[in-house]
Design a protein around this motif. Structure first.
Motif, PDB file in Angstrom:
ATOM      1  N   ALA A  46       0.707  -1.242   0.012  1.00  0.00           N
ATOM      2  CA  ALA A  46       0.149   0.046  -0.062  1.00  0.00           C
ATOM      3  C   ALA A  46       0.776   1.129  -0.100  1.00  0.00           C
ATOM      4  CB  ALA A  46      -0.785   0.105   1.134  1.00  0.00           C
ATOM      5  N   ALA A  47       0.435   2.617  -0.171  1.00  0.00           N
ATOM      6  CA  ALA A  47       1.141   3.561  -0.233  1.00  0.00           C
ATOM      7  C   ALA A  47       1.587   3.784   1.323  1.00  0.00           C
ATOM      8  CB  ALA A  47       0.296   4.704  -0.712  1.00  0.00           C
ATOM      9  N   VAL A  48       2.908   4.110   1.428  1.00  0.00           N
ATOM     10  CA  VAL A  48       3.693   4.320   2.736  1.00  0.00           C
ATOM     11  C   VAL A  48       4.249   5.421   2.875  1.00  0.00           C
ATOM     12  CG1 VAL A  48       3.541   1.767   3.221  1.00  0.00           C
ATOM     13  CG2 VAL A  48       5.472   2.742   2.140  1.00  0.00           C
ATOM     14  N   SER A  49       4.743   5.822   3.944  1.00  0.00           N
ATOM     15  CA  SER A  49       5.390   7.005   4.159  1.00  0.00           C
ATOM     16  C   SER A  49       6.821   6.687   4.077  1.00  0.00           C
ATOM     17  CB  SER A  49       5.297   7.551   5.785  1.00  0.00           C
ATOM     18  OG  SER A  49       6.176   8.701   5.984  1.00  0.00           O
ATOM     19  N   ALA A  50       7.576   7.546   3.267  1.00  0.00           N
ATOM     20  CA  ALA A  50       9.085   7.495   3.261  1.00  0.00           C
ATOM     21  C   ALA A  50       9.723   8.219   4.214  1.00  0.00           C
ATOM     22  CB  ALA A  50       9.254   8.257   1.907  1.00  0.00           C
ATOM     23  N   MET A  51       9.009   8.888   5.148  1.00  0.00           N
ATOM     24  CA  MET A  51       9.915   9.683   6.149  1.00  0.00           C
ATOM     25  C   MET A  51       9.133   9.680   7.454  1.00  0.00           C
ATOM     26  SD  MET A  51      12.857  10.471   4.785  1.00  0.00           S
ATOM     27  CE  MET A  51      13.422  12.021   5.675  1.00  0.00           C
ATOM     28  N   ASP A  52       9.540  10.085   8.702  1.00  0.00           N
ATOM     29  CA  ASP A  52       8.679  10.303   9.985  1.00  0.00           C
ATOM     30  C   ASP A  52       8.074  11.524   9.602  1.00  0.00           C
ATOM     31  OD1 ASP A  52       9.705   7.833  10.954  1.00  0.00           O
ATOM     32  OD2 ASP A  52      11.248   8.998  12.329  1.00  0.00           O
ATOM     33  N   GLY A  53       6.855  11.793  10.142  1.00  0.00           N
ATOM     34  CA  GLY A  53       6.069  13.030  10.052  1.00  0.00           C
ATOM     35  C   GLY A  53       4.736  12.931  10.193  1.00  0.00           C
ATOM     36  N   TRP A  54       3.996  13.552   9.354  1.00  0.00           N
ATOM     37  CA  TRP A  54       2.762  13.556   9.504  1.00  0.00           C
ATOM     38  C   TRP A  54       1.762  13.393   8.081  1.00  0.00           C
ATOM     39  CZ3 TRP A  54       0.601  14.728  14.435  1.00  0.00           C
ATOM     40  CH2 TRP A  54       1.237  15.052  15.471  1.00  0.00           C
ATOM     41  N   ALA A  55       0.680  12.865   8.195  1.00  0.00           N
ATOM     42  CA  ALA A  55      -0.012  12.460   7.032  1.00  0.00           C
ATOM     43  C   ALA A  55      -1.043  13.528   6.918  1.00  0.00           C
ATOM     44  CB  ALA A  55      -0.889  11.106   6.866  1.00  0.00           C
ATOM     45  N   VAL A  56      -1.211  14.293   5.895  1.00  0.00           N
ATOM     46  CA  VAL A  56      -2.005  15.441   5.721  1.00  0.00           C
ATOM     47  C   VAL A  56      -2.647  15.381   4.237  1.00  0.00           C
ATOM     48  CG1 VAL A  56      -0.619  16.778   7.253  1.00  0.00           C
ATOM     49  CG2 VAL A  56      -0.344  17.124   4.610  1.00  0.00           C
ATOM     50  N   ARG A  57      -3.600  16.228   3.912  1.00  0.00           N
ATOM     51  CA  ARG A  57      -4.131  16.445   2.719  1.00  0.00           C
ATOM     52  C   ARG A  57      -3.325  17.576   2.255  1.00  0.00           C
ATOM     53  NH1 ARG A  57      -9.820  14.601   2.721  1.00  0.00           N
ATOM     54  NH2 ARG A  57     -10.353  15.738   0.824  1.00  0.00           N
TER      55      ARG A  57
END
Length: 399
Positions: A46-57
C-alpha cells in the motif's frame, strides 16, 4: 592437434544444464537459478510514508504555516483505521501506511507538535509518499533463470516472499592425479619426488566455480591401481585426470582408460601450455585429461573445465569472458600453437590496462601463474607485436 576453439566446442557439446533442486533462499548465493523468480507479493503493498512525519491532505497546504487537528497515529505495521478529513493530520513514521484521505507527508522537522494538533511550517503536496508497487508488483519476474545469484538477488527473492529457490544442481567433479613422482603436501619426499598441487588446485577451482569436487587421490603409475581409483568417479558428472596423457612409457591414462571403455574424442590441442589434453567418455562419464604440468593443468582447467562447469549450471555464455589490453612489452612472432602468456596488468594512459608479460614463461613455474593477472592470447602464426599493440586477454580474477 586440433585448434583451441574446436576443442572447447566439442567439450561443451557433451554437457547440458543439470536438473534443478530446491534450496533455502538464504543458501542460494553463488547458485544459478533454474527457474524464474516471480514476485508473490506487491511491495510496498500500500502507499506508505518515506519519512517520519505527519499524513495530511495536500489541499491543506495552500497557505503555510497552517495548524491541523491531530486525530491519531499510525506506527509501521498498525495502519490508522479512520479517514483524514480537511484540517486533520495523523502522526506516522517511515513505512507507515498512508491513511485514507491523506495524500502527502510533511516532515516532522518541518512541524511543531502541539499535542492535540500540529503546526505545519513547510510542506509540498504529494511529497514523501511511496506508492503501492513502487518496488515491484505481484506477478512480475524479478530474477530470470540462468542468473548467478548475488547477495542482492537473495535480498530481492526474499522480499518477493520466496523461502526457497530452484537452482541447478552443483556439478560433481571427480579429480584423479597420477604419477609415482608426486606426493601430497606434508608427506615425506622420496628421491626424485615432488609435492603435488594439481588435485588440490583443481578442487579449489571446482568449488570456486560452483561445483563439488570429489578428490580420488593420487594414482601411481600402475594400470590396475589407476583403474580401481578411476571407478570412484561413478555417479559424478565429470572425471578430471591430471598427468598420464602424454606419450611417455609411464603415461598410462590414455592407454589404460582405453582398456576400460574410454571413447576418446580428441587428444592433443594446438596450444601452449597444455598440448597433451584429451577428452572423451569413460562409460557414461565425460573424462577430461589434463596435463600433469601444474601450470599447463590450471591453464587448461581455466579454458576447458570452467566452461564445462558453467554449462552444467546453466550459465550463458559458458566460455570465459575475454577482455582487451595494451601490450607493455613487445612479443615475437608466434608458431602454429595458440599461446597463453602469463602477464600482469597495470593502469595505462588510456581506457585499457597495460599488460606486461613475464620474461620466463616456463610452464612449470606456478609462482608466475600466481602473480599473473591475465593470460595474453597469441593466435597461431601471429606476427611480431610491438609495445602498444592491443591484444585479447583472459582475466584470471576467478582463477
Amino acid at each position: 592437434m586440433i585448434p583451441v576453439d574446436e576443442a572447447l566446442a566439442r567439450i561443451l557439446a557433451q554437457f547440458q544444464p543439470l536438473a534443478g533442486e530446491l534450496v533455502g533462499v538464504g543458501d542460494a548465493v553463488g547458485r544459478v537459478l533454474a527457474a524464474d523468480v516471480v514476485a508473490r507479493v506487491t511491495q510496498p503493498p500500500a502507499a506508505v510514508s518515506a519519512m517520519d512525519g505527519w499524513a495530511v491532505r495536500g489541499s491543506d497546504l495552500g497557505s503555510l504555516p497552517v495548524t491541523l487537528a491531530r486525530i491519531g497515529e499510525a506506527p509501521a505495521g498498525r495502519p490508522f483505521a479512520g479517514t483524514v478529513a480537511p484540517g486533520q493530520a495523523v502522526r506516522l513514521f517511515t513505512g507507515s501506511v498512508i491513511p485514507n484521505g491523506a495524500d502527502t507527508v510533511v516532515l516532522q522537522e518541518d512541524c511543531d507538535d502541539l499535542g492535540g494538533g500540529v503546526r505545519v511550517r513547510e510542506g509540498t503536496p504529494g511529497r514523501w509518499v511511496r506508492a503501492a508497487g513502487l518496488d515491484f508488483i505481484a506477478g512480475t519476474v524479478g530474477l530470470k533463470a540462468g542468473r548467478l545469484l548475488t547477495v542482492r538477488d537473495v535480498a530481492l527473492a526474499a522480499a518477493m516472499n520466496h523461502p526457497f529457490l530452484t537452482v541447478h544442481r552443483r556439478p560433481r567433479v571427480a579429480i584423479l592425479a597420477t604419477g609415482d613422482e608426486v606426493v601430497m603436501p606434508g608427506e615425506p619426499l622420496g628421491p626424485g619426488q615432488i609435492v603435488s598441487s594439481n588435485g588440490l588446485a583443481l578442487a579449489a577451482l571446482v568449488r570456486r566455480h560452483g561445483g563439488t569436487p570429489v578428490n580420488l587421490g593420487i594414482a601411481p603409475d600402475d594400470a590396475d591401481t589407476l583403474a580401481t581409483l578411476a571407478r570412484g568417479a561413478a555417479g559424478c558428472d565429470l572425471l578430471v585426470t591430471t598427468g598420464g596423457a602424454s606419450v611417455g612409457e609411464y603415461d598410462l591414462v590414455r592407454d589404460m582408460m582405453g582398456g576400460q571403455g574410454l571413447d576418446l574424442d580428441f587428444w592433443k590441442i594446438a596450444m601452449r601450455p597444455g598440448k597433451p589434453l584429451m577428452f572423451g567418455r569413460l562409460g557414461g562419464t565425460p573424462l577430461l585429461g589434463l596435463p600433469g604440468n601444474p601450470v599447463s593443468s590450471l591453464v587448461c582447467a581455466a579454458l576447458f573445465l570452467v566452461p564445462a562447469l558453467r554449462r552444467m549450471q546453466g550459465l550463458a555464455p559458458a566460455e570465459l569472458p575475454r577482455a582487451r589490453a595494451v601490450l607493455a612489452t613487445p612479443l615475437p612472432a608466434n608458431d602454429r600453437r595458440q599461446d597463453y602468456l602469463r602477464a600482469t596488468l597495470v593502469p595505462g594512459d588510456g581506457a585499457l590496462p597495460h599488460a606486461a608479460t613475464f620474461t620466463q614463461q616456463d610452464s612449470s613455474m606456478l609462482s608466475r601463474l600466481a602473480a599473473a593477472d591475465c593470460l595474453i592470447i597469441r593466435p597461431p602464426h601471429a606476427p611480431a607485436a610491438e609495445a602498444g599493440t592491443v591484444v585479447d586477454i583472459v582475466p584470471l580474477d576467478g582463477i
